[in-house]
Motif scaffolding. Sequence first.
Motif, mmCIF file in Angstrom:
data_model
loop_
_atom_site.group_PDB
_atom_site.id
_atom_site.type_symbol
_atom_site.label_atom_id
_atom_site.label_comp_id
_atom_site.label_asym_id
_atom_site.label_seq_id
_atom_site.Cartn_x
_atom_site.Cartn_y
_atom_site.Cartn_z
ATOM 1 N N ALA A 153 0.818 -1.210 0.000
ATOM 2 C CA ALA A 153 0.000 0.000 0.000
ATOM 3 C C ALA A 153 0.857 1.267 0.000
ATOM 4 C CB ALA A 153 -0.933 0.002 1.214
ATOM 5 N N GLY A 154 2.168 1.099 0.135
ATOM 6 C CA GLY A 154 3.069 2.254 0.160
ATOM 7 C C GLY A 154 3.104 2.960 1.501
ATOM 8 N N LYS A 155 2.590 2.321 2.539
ATOM 9 C CA LYS A 155 2.574 2.928 3.872
ATOM 10 C C LYS A 155 3.828 2.590 4.674
ATOM 11 C CE LYS A 155 -2.407 3.031 4.037
ATOM 12 N NZ LYS A 155 -3.627 2.553 4.661
ATOM 13 N N ARG A 156 4.575 1.639 4.164
ATOM 14 C CA ARG A 156 5.839 1.249 4.803
ATOM 15 C C ARG A 156 6.822 0.914 3.694
ATOM 16 N NH1 ARG A 156 8.728 -3.172 5.722
ATOM 17 N NH2 ARG A 156 9.714 -3.636 7.713
ATOM 18 N N GLU A 157 8.029 1.427 3.787
ATOM 19 C CA GLU A 157 8.994 1.110 2.743
ATOM 20 C C GLU A 157 9.617 -0.253 3.012
ATOM 21 O OE1 GLU A 157 13.298 3.001 2.736
ATOM 22 O OE2 GLU A 157 11.866 4.378 3.645
ATOM 23 N N ALA A 158 9.886 -0.950 1.942
ATOM 24 C CA ALA A 158 10.492 -2.279 2.039
ATOM 25 C C ALA A 158 12.003 -2.140 2.114
ATOM 26 C CB ALA A 158 10.116 -3.104 0.816
ATOM 27 N N THR A 159 12.617 -3.003 2.896
ATOM 28 C CA THR A 159 14.074 -3.090 2.863
ATOM 29 C C THR A 159 14.444 -3.751 1.530
ATOM 30 O OG1 THR A 159 14.168 -5.298 3.850
ATOM 31 C CG2 THR A 159 14.151 -3.405 5.386
ATOM 32 N N VAL A 160 15.697 -3.712 1.174
ATOM 33 C CA VAL A 160 16.136 -4.359 -0.062
ATOM 34 C C VAL A 160 15.836 -5.856 0.011
ATOM 35 C CG1 VAL A 160 18.140 -4.935 -1.497
ATOM 36 C CG2 VAL A 160 17.897 -2.627 -0.560
ATOM 37 N N SER A 161 16.107 -6.457 1.144
ATOM 38 C CA SER A 161 15.847 -7.884 1.329
ATOM 39 C C SER A 161 14.352 -8.185 1.166
ATOM 40 C CB SER A 161 16.320 -8.325 2.710
ATOM 41 O OG SER A 161 15.936 -9.651 2.965
ATOM 42 N N GLU A 162 13.501 -7.375 1.779
ATOM 43 C CA GLU A 162 12.052 -7.586 1.659
ATOM 44 C C GLU A 162 11.593 -7.419 0.221
ATOM 45 O OE1 GLU A 162 10.496 -6.133 6.066
ATOM 46 O OE2 GLU A 162 10.852 -4.635 4.493
ATOM 47 N N ALA A 163 12.120 -6.414 -0.465
ATOM 48 C CA ALA A 163 11.735 -6.189 -1.866
ATOM 49 C C ALA A 163 12.105 -7.395 -2.714
ATOM 50 C CB ALA A 163 12.401 -4.923 -2.402
ATOM 51 N N LEU A 164 13.314 -7.900 -2.550
ATOM 52 C CA LEU A 164 13.741 -9.069 -3.313
ATOM 53 C C LEU A 164 12.878 -10.286 -2.990
ATOM 54 C CD1 LEU A 164 17.622 -8.648 -3.079
ATOM 55 C CD2 LEU A 164 16.219 -8.405 -5.140
ATOM 56 N N ARG A 165 12.549 -10.463 -1.717
ATOM 57 C CA ARG A 165 11.741 -11.615 -1.311
ATOM 58 C C ARG A 165 10.304 -11.500 -1.811
ATOM 59 N NH1 ARG A 165 13.886 -10.726 4.099
ATOM 60 N NH2 ARG A 165 11.732 -10.800 4.816
ATOM 61 N N ILE A 166 9.751 -10.300 -1.825
ATOM 62 C CA ILE A 166 8.389 -10.106 -2.349
ATOM 63 C C ILE A 166 8.377 -10.377 -3.856
ATOM 64 C CG2 ILE A 166 6.582 -8.390 -2.819
ATOM 65 C CD1 ILE A 166 7.302 -7.166 -0.038
ATOM 66 N N LEU A 167 9.370 -9.884 -4.566
ATOM 67 C CA LEU A 167 9.454 -10.162 -6.003
ATOM 68 C C LEU A 167 9.562 -11.664 -6.238
ATOM 69 C CD1 LEU A 167 11.805 -7.241 -7.078
ATOM 70 C CD2 LEU A 167 9.430 -7.572 -7.822
ATOM 71 N N TYR A 168 10.408 -12.333 -5.478
ATOM 72 C CA TYR A 168 10.564 -13.776 -5.597
ATOM 73 C C TYR A 168 9.250 -14.487 -5.279
ATOM 74 C CZ TYR A 168 12.032 -18.547 -4.701
ATOM 75 O OH TYR A 168 12.137 -19.918 -4.725
ATOM 76 N N GLY A 169 8.612 -14.093 -4.191
ATOM 77 C CA GLY A 169 7.331 -14.695 -3.793
ATOM 78 C C GLY A 169 6.233 -14.462 -4.814
ATOM 79 N N SER A 170 6.385 -13.410 -5.603
ATOM 80 C CA SER A 170 5.416 -13.096 -6.658
ATOM 81 C C SER A 170 5.710 -13.859 -7.938
ATOM 82 C CB SER A 170 5.435 -11.592 -6.958
ATOM 83 O OG SER A 170 5.068 -10.859 -5.820
ATOM 84 N N GLY A 171 6.807 -14.593 -7.952
ATOM 85 C CA GLY A 171 7.174 -15.348 -9.143
ATOM 86 C C GLY A 171 7.955 -14.537 -10.160
ATOM 87 N N ALA A 172 8.356 -13.328 -9.780
ATOM 88 C CA ALA A 172 9.138 -12.473 -10.674
ATOM 89 C C ALA A 172 10.620 -12.769 -10.487
ATOM 90 C CB ALA A 172 8.850 -11.000 -10.369
ATOM 91 N N SER A 173 11.421 -12.272 -11.400
ATOM 92 C CA SER A 173 12.875 -12.392 -11.286
ATOM 93 C C SER A 173 13.349 -11.255 -10.390
ATOM 94 C CB SER A 173 13.521 -12.262 -12.665
ATOM 95 O OG SER A 173 12.998 -13.211 -13.540
ATOM 96 N N PRO A 174 13.625 -11.539 -9.125
ATOM 97 C CA PRO A 174 13.852 -10.462 -8.166
ATOM 98 C C PRO A 174 14.997 -9.515 -8.506
ATOM 99 C CG PRO A 174 14.314 -12.602 -7.171
ATOM 100 C CD PRO A 174 13.752 -12.854 -8.524
ATOM 101 N N HIS A 175 16.156 -10.064 -8.794
ATOM 102 C CA HIS A 175 17.308 -9.202 -9.068
ATOM 103 C C HIS A 175 17.115 -8.423 -10.360
ATOM 104 C CE1 HIS A 175 18.851 -12.330 -6.343
ATOM 105 N NE2 HIS A 175 19.473 -11.303 -5.798
ATOM 106 N N ALA A 176 16.563 -9.085 -11.360
ATOM 107 C CA ALA A 176 16.363 -8.430 -12.657
ATOM 108 C C ALA A 176 15.436 -7.230 -12.523
ATOM 109 C CB ALA A 176 15.795 -9.411 -13.673
#
Length: 163
Positions: free
Chosen positions: A50-73
């Motif tokens: 919702a944009g109410k809390r910023e994600a750490t780099v680790s959280e962002a990568l893990r959310i992308l991975y959990g979404s089935g996306a290529s996290p680093h890319a």
Amino acid sequence: MTETNGISEAHIKAGVSKLLNQAASTSGRSQVRIASEAQIDRGTMRRILAGKREATVSEALRILYGSGASPHAHLLLYLASDQDKASRWMQTDLALFFEELVRHLPDVLETQLGDHLHGVKPHWAKGTAQRVARLLAEHMDDLARKDTLLGDGFDRAHGGGYA
């Protein structure tokens, strides 16, 4: 040179939040499943998306991975290129290719360039990218031609042929 408003804290926070939200919404997965795979509390996940809390780099990568996306890319595309490209490439083979390319490039550069590694000039980057893309396009054309030839040979061997 990069515009400073493109690297402002507010711009980056908003862009990463939008990228994560898109990854989650286009994944076909529930937020509960993504949070579980990302090992992030569901409430925290909701606030991040919702944009109410910023994600750490680790959280962002893990959310992308959990979404089935290529996290680093996707994170690298967002940071190095732009939000739109990272969004357009979401959930594609092109993103997977880009992730593998970026992962292997440093080692390959060291191996291939050896003692010349530190002689590389930044202004060569665009031309090198164009050459790599051209080589990849030629490789894909070669594969398509070989597939066509193999298909024709298979057809003739199994009773097909030219009329």
